[in-house]
Design a protein around this motif. Structure first.
Motif, PDB file in Angstrom:
ATOM      1  N   GLY A  16       0.849  -1.195   0.000  1.00  0.00           N
ATOM      2  CA  GLY A  16       0.000   0.000   0.000  1.00  0.00           C
ATOM      3  C   GLY A  16       0.880   1.239   0.000  1.00  0.00           C
ATOM      4  N   GLN A  45      -5.202   0.080  -0.435  1.00  0.00           N
ATOM      5  CA  GLN A  45      -6.561   0.633  -0.516  1.00  0.00           C
ATOM      6  C   GLN A  45      -6.680   1.676  -1.627  1.00  0.00           C
ATOM      7  OE1 GLN A  45      -8.179   1.909   3.359  1.00  0.00           O
ATOM      8  NE2 GLN A  45      -6.638   0.617   4.315  1.00  0.00           N
ATOM      9  N   LEU A  49      -9.488   0.457  -3.941  1.00  0.00           N
ATOM     10  CA  LEU A  49     -10.796   0.963  -3.533  1.00  0.00           C
ATOM     11  C   LEU A  49     -11.169   2.311  -4.106  1.00  0.00           C
ATOM     12  CD1 LEU A  49     -10.787   0.002   0.248  1.00  0.00           C
ATOM     13  CD2 LEU A  49     -11.593  -1.309  -1.701  1.00  0.00           C
ATOM     14  N   ILE A  55      -7.412  12.907  -3.331  1.00  0.00           N
ATOM     15  CA  ILE A  55      -7.030  13.015  -1.911  1.00  0.00           C
ATOM     16  C   ILE A  55      -6.553  14.454  -1.717  1.00  0.00           C
ATOM     17  CG2 ILE A  55      -5.549  12.102  -0.075  1.00  0.00           C
ATOM     18  CD1 ILE A  55      -5.175   9.584  -1.669  1.00  0.00           C
ATOM     19  N   ASP A  57      -5.277  15.671   1.428  1.00  0.00           N
ATOM     20  CA  ASP A  57      -4.423  15.934   2.594  1.00  0.00           C
ATOM     21  C   ASP A  57      -3.059  15.257   2.506  1.00  0.00           C
ATOM     22  OD1 ASP A  57      -5.500  13.432   2.870  1.00  0.00           O
ATOM     23  OD2 ASP A  57      -6.263  13.698   4.898  1.00  0.00           O
ATOM     24  N   VAL A  90       1.641 -13.320   2.969  1.00  0.00           N
ATOM     25  CA  VAL A  90       2.647 -13.861   3.894  1.00  0.00           C
ATOM     26  C   VAL A  90       1.881 -14.666   4.935  1.00  0.00           C
ATOM     27  CG1 VAL A  90       4.447 -13.350   5.570  1.00  0.00           C
ATOM     28  CG2 VAL A  90       4.214 -11.930   3.533  1.00  0.00           C
ATOM     29  N   ALA A 120       0.658  -3.717   6.656  1.00  0.00           N
ATOM     30  CA  ALA A 120      -0.421  -4.563   6.123  1.00  0.00           C
ATOM     31  C   ALA A 120      -1.796  -3.918   6.186  1.00  0.00           C
ATOM     32  CB  ALA A 120      -0.434  -5.900   6.865  1.00  0.00           C
ATOM     33  N   GLY A 290       1.721   2.493   9.356  1.00  0.00           N
ATOM     34  CA  GLY A 290       0.488   2.642   8.576  1.00  0.00           C
ATOM     35  C   GLY A 290      -0.727   2.172   9.361  1.00  0.00           C
ATOM     36  N   ASP A 291      -1.796   1.883   8.618  1.00  0.00           N
ATOM     37  CA  ASP A 291      -3.081   1.570   9.260  1.00  0.00           C
ATOM     38  C   ASP A 291      -3.021   0.362  10.189  1.00  0.00           C
ATOM     39  OD1 ASP A 291      -4.179   3.625   7.826  1.00  0.00           O
ATOM     40  OD2 ASP A 291      -5.778   2.430   6.905  1.00  0.00           O
ATOM     41  N   ILE A 302      -2.667   8.576   5.504  1.00  0.00           N
ATOM     42  CA  ILE A 302      -1.499   8.222   4.708  1.00  0.00           C
ATOM     43  C   ILE A 302      -0.271   8.997   5.199  1.00  0.00           C
ATOM     44  CG2 ILE A 302      -0.531   8.315   2.379  1.00  0.00           C
ATOM     45  CD1 ILE A 302      -3.489   7.889   1.393  1.00  0.00           C
TER      46      ILE A 302
END
Ligand SMILES: Cc1cc2nc3c(=O)[nH]c(=O)nc-3n(C[C@H](O)[C@H](O)[C@H](O)COP(=O)(O)OP(=O)(O)OC[C@H]3O[C@@H](n4cnc5c(N)ncnc54)[C@H](O)[C@@H]3O)c2cc1C
Length: 338
Positions: A16, A45, A49, A55, A57, A90, A120, A290-291, A302
């Motif tokens: 990502g 994403q 998605l 985007i 920001d 993985v 991930a 990340g997320d 992000i």
């Protein structure tokens, strides 16, 4: 099963935006990366998605399409020649006798790395599918869970199912290109941003979108993967058939951290607990960004993930190059190492 074991400095799990920027930050410190993603394409994403959504920001980009952001990140990591292993998850991660990490993927690829960077996101994600008989026969031809190119729906009779932001945003957007747009939702009220709900109602009042509420999907009509109609039922079981070329069910994503949750890392509600100053997880040699990661006041953005990637790349350096001292330098001083 592959016969070769790939040996590298860092294994990045997830391609990502944050995984890609982790490759960049590692590359700037001469840390070589192999990247694994369960999807067939990079971008997480953003690519899967919402590639055509702007985007707003990302620093220094007043507006950038999510797909373009991924293209630029991909260009930014090119000098470091990361090795991608796409379309594979993985599944296993074990410590070697040398104190390195050995990862195995669902396709049997084996990667031996000094450190592991877990980017991930929400895990391997997939759509929540409506329970409709024979659905699989239409998936990928007439039933789609993501819109990657709005133009693909030009002139089509589109039925959208769902009541959240994705359903409403795409109904508004596709009403500009589709022959017709009908939105099926089991309630009259939509769970989306108030301004989107107002716009949806405006388009419905103007006859550009039909709101089919309160209804639920009940069956598909068509043959050989080609949809001709979608049968819907009201709360009393009354049936109606909507003419359709395409059905877009937007019932959210099923996310699954999968095997990562079994690697003995400290976790909180399906996210990995890290020290935000280093990205270090509770297991030495494994970092997360990340997320997928968590710490107090974590923002799932992000730009936050980009900063976490930089912290982790610097923090893992002594494990990749034991005994070497890392002197912090700006990119303007070192340029991009070949
Ligand atoms: C509609 C929408 C709009 C958004 N708008 C914004 C916005 O305006 N600004 C903003 O900052 N953020 C926005 N976000 C959130 C943003 O997309 C996420 O914060 C960002 O994608 C997180 O990046 P990531 O790299 O951490 O994770 P992801 O993008 O989720 O990527 C993680 C990758 O890891 C892979 N993976 C997971 N587990 C494994 C495994 N075991 N093996 C191999 N691969 C694995 C997944 O397949 C995935 O590709 C939006 C999100 C959505 C859905």
């Amino acid at each position: 099963m592959t016969d070769a074991i790939h040996r590298t400095d860092a294994l990045v799990i997830g391609a990502g935006p944050v995984g890609l920027f982790t490759v960049f930050q590692c590359g700037m410190l001469r840390i070589k990366c192999h990247v694994v993603d369960v999807l067939d394409t990079i971008g997480g994403q953003c690519a899967a998605l919402y590639p055509e959504k702007p985007i707003f920001d990302i620093p220094a980009h007043p507006s950038v399409l999510a797909g373009d952001l991924i293209d630029r990140l991909s260009q930014q990591v090119e000098p470091f020649a990361p090795v991608y292993h796409l379309g594979q998850q993985v599944t296993g991660l074990t410590r070697t006798e040398e104190g390195r990490w050995r990862a195995e993927t669902s396709k049997g690829t084996v990667i031996d790395a000094a450190v592991v960077m877990i980017a991930a996101g929400a895990g391997a994600f997939g759509p929540n599918r409506p329970p409709l008989k024979g659905l699989e026969a239409y998936e990928g031809t007439s039933v789609f869970y993501y819109v990657t190119r709005r133009e693909d729906f030009r002139g089509k009779k589109v039925v959208i199912a769902g009541g959240g932001d994705s359903a409403v945003d795409w109904a508004i957007s596709l009403s500009e290109v589709a022959a017709s747009v009908q939105v099926v939702h089991r309630r009259a009220k939509f769970r989306c941003a108030p301004e989107s709900a107002a716009r949806l109602q405006e388009l419905a009042d103007a006859g550009k979108i039909e709101l089919v509420v309160p209804y639920q999907l009940s069956a598909l009509q068509g043959d050989g993967g080609v949809l001709t109609g979608v049968e819907v039922a009201d709360l009393d079981g009354g049936l109606r058939v909507l003419e359709a070329d395409v059905l877009l069910p937007f019932f959210g994503l099923a996310t699954d951290l999968g095997p990562i949750a079994d690697w003995g890392l400290a976790m909180e509600r399906s996210t990995i607990t890290i020290d935000p100053t280093t990205g270090a997880t509770s297991v030495p040699g494994i970092f997360a960004m990340g997320d997928v990661c968590h710490y107090p006041h974590k923002l799932k953005l992000i730009l936050t993930g980009f900063a976490e990637a930089a912290q982790a790349a610097h923090a893992c350096y002594p494990l990749v190059f034991p005994g070497e001292v890392l002197h912090f330098q700006h990119s303007t001083s070192v340029g991009v190492p070949a």
